[in-house]
Design a protein around this motif. Structure first.
Motif, PDB file in Angstrom:
ATOM      1  N   ARG A 175      12.205 -11.309 -22.534  1.00 19.77           N
ATOM      2  CA  ARG A 175      11.336 -11.701 -23.655  1.00 19.77           C
ATOM      3  C   ARG A 175      10.048 -10.890 -23.633  1.00 19.77           C
ATOM      4  NH1 ARG A 175      11.618 -17.912 -22.838  1.00 19.77           N
ATOM      5  NH2 ARG A 175       9.657 -17.320 -21.904  1.00 19.77           N
ATOM      6  N   ASP A 176       9.521 -10.657 -22.429  1.00 18.76           N
ATOM      7  CA  ASP A 176       8.318  -9.819 -22.318  1.00 18.76           C
ATOM      8  C   ASP A 176       8.607  -8.390 -22.779  1.00 18.76           C
ATOM      9  OD1 ASP A 176       6.875 -11.983 -21.353  1.00 18.76           O
ATOM     10  OD2 ASP A 176       7.061 -11.377 -19.245  1.00 18.76           O
ATOM     11  N   LEU A 177       9.763  -7.856 -22.392  1.00 19.66           N
ATOM     12  CA  LEU A 177      10.134  -6.500 -22.834  1.00 19.66           C
ATOM     13  C   LEU A 177      10.323  -6.467 -24.346  1.00 19.66           C
ATOM     14  CD1 LEU A 177      12.666  -5.382 -20.057  1.00 19.66           C
ATOM     15  CD2 LEU A 177      10.256  -4.741 -20.302  1.00 19.66           C
ATOM     16  N   ASN A 178      10.916  -7.520 -24.894  1.00 18.89           N
ATOM     17  CA  ASN A 178      11.087  -7.584 -26.353  1.00 18.89           C
ATOM     18  C   ASN A 178       9.731  -7.475 -27.048  1.00 18.89           C
ATOM     19  OD1 ASN A 178      13.877  -7.882 -26.253  1.00 18.89           O
ATOM     20  ND2 ASN A 178      13.837 -10.100 -26.540  1.00 18.89           N
ATOM     21  N   ASP A 198      21.487  -6.208 -26.099  1.00 19.62           N
ATOM     22  CA  ASP A 198      20.662  -5.606 -27.139  1.00 19.62           C
ATOM     23  C   ASP A 198      21.653  -4.800 -27.980  1.00 19.62           C
ATOM     24  OD1 ASP A 198      19.106  -3.810 -28.701  1.00 19.62           O
ATOM     25  OD2 ASP A 198      17.439  -4.036 -27.304  1.00 19.62           O
ATOM     26  N   TYR A 199      21.990  -5.351 -29.136  1.00 18.30           N
ATOM     27  CA  TYR A 199      23.024  -4.742 -29.973  1.00 18.30           C
ATOM     28  C   TYR A 199      22.647  -3.345 -30.436  1.00 18.30           C
ATOM     29  CZ  TYR A 199      25.111  -9.416 -30.272  1.00 18.30           C
ATOM     30  OH  TYR A 199      25.683 -10.623 -29.965  1.00 18.30           O
ATOM     31  N   SER A 200      21.382  -3.139 -30.780  1.00 14.75           N
ATOM     32  CA  SER A 200      20.988  -1.832 -31.308  1.00 14.75           C
ATOM     33  C   SER A 200      21.123  -0.736 -30.261  1.00 14.75           C
ATOM     34  CB  SER A 200      19.559  -1.869 -31.861  1.00 14.75           C
ATOM     35  OG  SER A 200      18.638  -2.109 -30.826  1.00 14.75           O
ATOM     36  N   GLU A 250      14.467   0.881 -17.746  1.00 21.16           N
ATOM     37  CA  GLU A 250      14.875   2.287 -17.658  1.00 21.16           C
ATOM     38  C   GLU A 250      16.199   2.514 -18.384  1.00 21.16           C
ATOM     39  OE1 GLU A 250      16.510   5.155 -14.123  1.00 21.16           O
ATOM     40  OE2 GLU A 250      14.750   3.932 -13.683  1.00 21.16           O
ATOM     41  N   THR A 251      17.155   1.644 -18.167  1.00 24.12           N
ATOM     42  CA  THR A 251      18.461   1.782 -18.822  1.00 24.12           C
ATOM     43  C   THR A 251      18.326   1.631 -20.325  1.00 24.12           C
ATOM     44  OG1 THR A 251      19.553   0.906 -16.842  1.00 24.12           O
ATOM     45  CG2 THR A 251      20.827   0.905 -18.883  1.00 24.12           C
ATOM     46  N   ARG A 252      17.525   0.678 -20.765  1.00 27.42           N
ATOM     47  CA  ARG A 252      17.326   0.449 -22.203  1.00 27.42           C
ATOM     48  C   ARG A 252      16.677   1.665 -22.863  1.00 27.42           C
ATOM     49  NH1 ARG A 252      16.353   0.707 -26.682  1.00 27.42           N
ATOM     50  NH2 ARG A 252      16.170  -0.919 -28.248  1.00 27.42           N
TER      51      ARG A 252
END
Length: 118
Positions: A31-34, A56-58, A110-112
């Protein structure tokens, strides 16, 4: 039609109510990353016949929090299906969440971010 059955949706809703402590810990971080990066991670997200712990679908990114009950051989068909649908599956052990929450969240970030460039 999304291909997600009403039963899968109901199961996802129940799983959101009954998250494990490791899932709750990761969810707080996601949620913080969002908020910070404008991501859109969802918890207990239905994807086809499966329910991902987080997705994260996108970015086509699935995060699975695995406990002792998880078996790579049993998880293989699920991972293969998700990969076949274009998702990258990142698996994290419960113990890693407990022992190194910040490291786990850094790895997810990092992966995102890498998924944005692919």
């Amino acid at each position: 039609m999304t291909g997600i059955t009403p039963e899968t949706r109901a199961r996802a809703k129940a799983l959101r109510r009954d998250m494990t402590s490791a899932e709750r810990t990761v969810w707080r971080g996601l949620r913080d990353l969002n908020r910070a990066f404008g991501f859109h991670f969802r918890r207990q997200a239905p994807i086809g016949p499966y329910i991902a712990d987080f997705a994260d679908y996108s970015a086509r990114l699935v995060i699975e929090i695995d406990g002792g009950q998880h078996d790579a051989e049993q998880d293989a068909p699920r991972t293969d299906w998700l990969t076949g649908e274009g998702f990258h599956v990142l698996r994290v052990w419960n113990s890693d969440v407990t022992d190194n929450t910040e490291g786990v969240l850094a790895r997810i970030l990092e992966t995102r971010l890498e998924r944005e460039t692919t």
